[in-house]
Design a protein around this motif. Structure first.
Motif, PDB file in Angstrom:
ATOM      1  N   PRO A  10       0.783  -1.242   0.000  1.00  0.00           N
ATOM      2  CA  PRO A  10       0.000   0.000   0.000  1.00  0.00           C
ATOM      3  C   PRO A  10       0.809   1.282   0.000  1.00  0.00           C
ATOM      4  N   GLY A  11       2.106   1.226   0.310  1.00  0.00           N
ATOM      5  CA  GLY A  11       2.880   2.458   0.234  1.00  0.00           C
ATOM      6  C   GLY A  11       4.045   2.561   1.195  1.00  0.00           C
ATOM      7  N   GLU A  12       3.998   1.833   2.308  1.00  0.00           N
ATOM      8  CA  GLU A  12       5.133   1.841   3.231  1.00  0.00           C
ATOM      9  C   GLU A  12       6.217   0.916   2.688  1.00  0.00           C
ATOM     10  N   ALA A  13       7.450   1.400   2.705  1.00  0.00           N
ATOM     11  CA  ALA A  13       8.549   0.659   2.080  1.00  0.00           C
ATOM     12  C   ALA A  13       8.756  -0.710   2.701  1.00  0.00           C
ATOM     13  N   ASP A  14       8.500  -0.854   4.022  1.00  0.00           N
ATOM     14  CA  ASP A  14       8.769  -2.138   4.664  1.00  0.00           C
ATOM     15  C   ASP A  14       7.619  -3.124   4.527  1.00  0.00           C
ATOM     16  N   LEU A  15       6.570  -2.780   3.760  1.00  0.00           N
ATOM     17  CA  LEU A  15       5.506  -3.740   3.469  1.00  0.00           C
ATOM     18  C   LEU A  15       5.711  -4.441   2.134  1.00  0.00           C
ATOM     19  N   VAL A  16       6.841  -4.208   1.482  1.00  0.00           N
ATOM     20  CA  VAL A  16       7.221  -4.995   0.309  1.00  0.00           C
ATOM     21  C   VAL A  16       7.594  -6.396   0.786  1.00  0.00           C
ATOM     22  N   THR A  17       7.174  -7.433   0.059  1.00  0.00           N
ATOM     23  CA  THR A  17       7.491  -8.796   0.479  1.00  0.00           C
ATOM     24  C   THR A  17       8.991  -9.069   0.358  1.00  0.00           C
ATOM     25  N   VAL A  18       9.436 -10.107   1.059  1.00  0.00           N
ATOM     26  CA  VAL A  18      10.847 -10.488   1.001  1.00  0.00           C
ATOM     27  C   VAL A  18      11.239 -10.853  -0.433  1.00  0.00           C
ATOM     28  N   LYS A  19      10.366 -11.609  -1.117  1.00  0.00           N
ATOM     29  CA  LYS A  19      10.661 -11.984  -2.500  1.00  0.00           C
ATOM     30  C   LYS A  19      10.683 -10.757  -3.401  1.00  0.00           C
ATOM     31  N   GLY A  20       9.729  -9.861  -3.203  1.00  0.00           N
ATOM     32  CA  GLY A  20       9.708  -8.650  -4.004  1.00  0.00           C
ATOM     33  C   GLY A  20      10.968  -7.833  -3.833  1.00  0.00           C
TER      34      GLY A  20
END
Length: 235
Positions: A10-20
């Motif tokens: 949704p927009g917070e950098a640390d909510l990107v998945t590990v694989k992503g």
């Protein structure tokens, strides 16, 4: 090589998945369709590896097709010899710009390998921010509500693109719904707002969602309690 459609969340950098995150760091170029997705990607990728693609905000079908074909041609050319990524806020398969790119690549560049890396969608982030539990057995509909639209029917709905919150609220309350709004939830850009008052959101913002629940809807939620045993008691 492969084109990876990567959901940034949704927009917070640390909510990107590990694989992503891993694929972003290894891709030769990371294409971004807009300013906000670029801002998130820059937390994981140096600016010199960010590529921009033009996806105009227009309803002109000819202009849109031209832009999609040009974008697909550029991405396909790079993917001929190296892995590339295309990033989008939320999830690539949920109301995403990536869908346009994928369909165009399938039509004009079928030789390109595609892989989708899911991301946290705005809708699931929204229910989390509001503390809304969609329990087992519950139906939940996803609807677009741009320009004051107010779809009705399902008992529970998540509405996105709520660009005229007062108009949508008025129509839904008249139809018997309780409504709550959230704006720019889990986003590092702009002010986060959660409110029951649509007048707080009178200024239009594409990143506004609403949760609508029909008044008096019944719930049958399983708990850890058993028939004939009071909470805190023993069998």
């Amino acid at each position: 090589m492969t084109v990876y459609g990567i959901g940034l969340g949704p927009g917070e950098a640390d909510l990107v998945t590990v694989k992503g995150k891993r694929l972003l760091e290894s891709a030769a170029v990371v294409y971004s369709p807009g300013r906000l997705s670029r801002t998130v990607a820059l937390n994981h990728v140096p600016e010199e590896r960010i590529g921009d693609l033009d996806f105009p905000m227009t309803r002109d079908p000819d202009e849109l097709r031209r832009a999609w074909k040009e974008a697909a041609a550029e991405v396909a050319a790079r993917a001929d010899s190296e892995d590339v990524a295309f990033v989008t806020l939320g999830d690539p398969n949920v109301y995403s710009t990536f869908g346009h790119l994928r369909r165009t690549l399938d039509a004009f560049h079928p030789e390109v390998d595609l892989e989708v890396v899911p991301g946290v969608s705005a809708m699931t982030a929204f229910t989390t921010a509001l503390g809304v539990e969609i329990e087992s057995g519950t139906g939940l509909a996803l609807r677009e509500a741009a320009n004051g639209a107010a779809p009705t029917g399902p008992d529970r709905m998540v509405l996105f693109k709520v660009t005229d919150a007062p108009a949508t609220h008025e129509k839904l309350t008249e139809a018997g719904y309780d409504v709550r709004f959230g704006r720019r939830l889990f986003m590092e850009q702009g002010e986060t707002v959660v409110t029951d008052d649509p007048d707080e959101l009178a200024e239009r913002d594409y990143y506004t969602l609403a949760y609508a629940e029909r008044e008096g809807v019944e719930r049958d939620v399983a708990t850890a309690e058993f028939d004939g045993v009071e909470s805190g008691g023993s069998a």
